[in-house]
Scaffold this motif. Structure first.
Motif, PDB file in Angstrom:
ATOM      1  N   CYS A  12       0.994  -1.246  -0.243  1.00 41.89           N
ATOM      2  CA  CYS A  12      -0.097   0.102   0.272  1.00 41.89           C
ATOM      3  C   CYS A  12       1.256   1.391   0.043  1.00 41.89           C
ATOM      4  O   CYS A  12       1.682   1.011   0.697  1.00 41.89           O
ATOM      5  N   GLN A  14      -0.115   4.102   0.563  1.00 41.83           N
ATOM      6  CA  GLN A  14      -0.286   4.953   1.972  1.00 41.83           C
ATOM      7  C   GLN A  14       0.430   5.157   3.321  1.00 41.83           C
ATOM      8  O   GLN A  14       0.540   5.208   4.293  1.00 41.83           O
ATOM      9  N   CYS A  15       0.470   3.423   3.427  1.00 37.33           N
ATOM     10  CA  CYS A  15       0.502   2.715   4.894  1.00 37.33           C
ATOM     11  C   CYS A  15       1.900   1.461   4.879  1.00 37.33           C
ATOM     12  O   CYS A  15       2.342   1.232   6.034  1.00 37.33           O
ATOM     13  N   CYS A  30      -7.302  -1.710   0.909  1.00 39.74           N
ATOM     14  CA  CYS A  30      -5.887  -1.545   2.125  1.00 39.74           C
ATOM     15  C   CYS A  30      -6.417  -1.978   3.148  1.00 39.74           C
ATOM     16  O   CYS A  30      -7.385  -2.251   3.362  1.00 39.74           O
ATOM     17  N   CYS A  33      -4.951   0.652   6.369  1.00 36.82           N
ATOM     18  CA  CYS A  33      -6.077   2.163   6.015  1.00 36.82           C
ATOM     19  C   CYS A  33      -6.691   2.127   5.891  1.00 36.82           C
ATOM     20  O   CYS A  33      -7.445   3.392   5.242  1.00 36.82           O
TER      21      CYS A  33
END
Ligand SMILES: [Zn+2]
Length: 179
Positions: A12, A14-15, A30, A33
């Protein structure tokens, strides 16, 4: 020379949580998140919003659809016994949302679901995330399928269609999870 297949662990953006991608899958939420993720052929894993229809049941995974507004401009000629040409012109007089199944389904299921939702579109309203069936159709495949659905809708008018030319102007596909 054939290229070797490269298996790349997807994470991911993002995270950093690994994405448990199965063969053929192209989009995920995900696990950590909840960011919507799409495997882009050129850019790799990118953020792509996933919309969840309000009121999805918890016990059954939702069905993913690519949804886009489409405007059909058509030249239709039939023997005109039942005035279906004007019925058709009224139907396509406004932009309509197209819904194309994005899970692994056979062609009959795909066409039936797409035509039913084109004719009677649900009101889309964002709700909370929920489980959904694996997404295996990339958004780039939506246009040829939507073209095919237009032909299907016109053939269903059952009026000895003689000629059908059309263009379909399709907006940007959104990923929606429906019941
Ligand atoms: Zn994440």
């Amino acid at each position: 020379m054939s290229q070797p297949i490269l298996l790349v662990a997807l994470k991911c953006p993002q995270c950093g949580t690994p994405v448990p991608a199965q063969l053929d899958e192209v989009a995920w939420a995900c696990a950590t998140c909840k960011t919507g993720l799409l495997l882009d052929e050129e850019k790799g894993l990118v953020r792509h919003p996933i919309h969840f229809q309000e009121g999805l049941p918890e016990h059954l995974p939702g069905r993913p659809f690519w949804v886009a507004q489409g405007k059909v401009t058509l030249d239709r000629q039939s023997r005109n016994l039942f005035d279906k040409d004007s019925e058709s012109a009224r139907f396509w007089g406004e932009r309509r949302p197209f819904f194309v199944p994005a899970w692994a389904c056979d062609v009959d299921e795909l066409v039936d679901a797409a035509i039913a939702l084109l004719q009677t579109p649900p009101t889309l309203k964002d709700g909370p995330p929920a489980p959904f069936q694996p997404v295996v159709m990339p958004p780039g495949d939506m246009l040829p399928v939507a073209d095919y659905i237009v032909v299907g809708v016109e053939a269903l008018r059952k009026d000895q269609l003689k000629k059908l030319d059309f263009t379909l102007d399709l907006g940007e596909p959104e990923l929606w999870i429906l019941p």
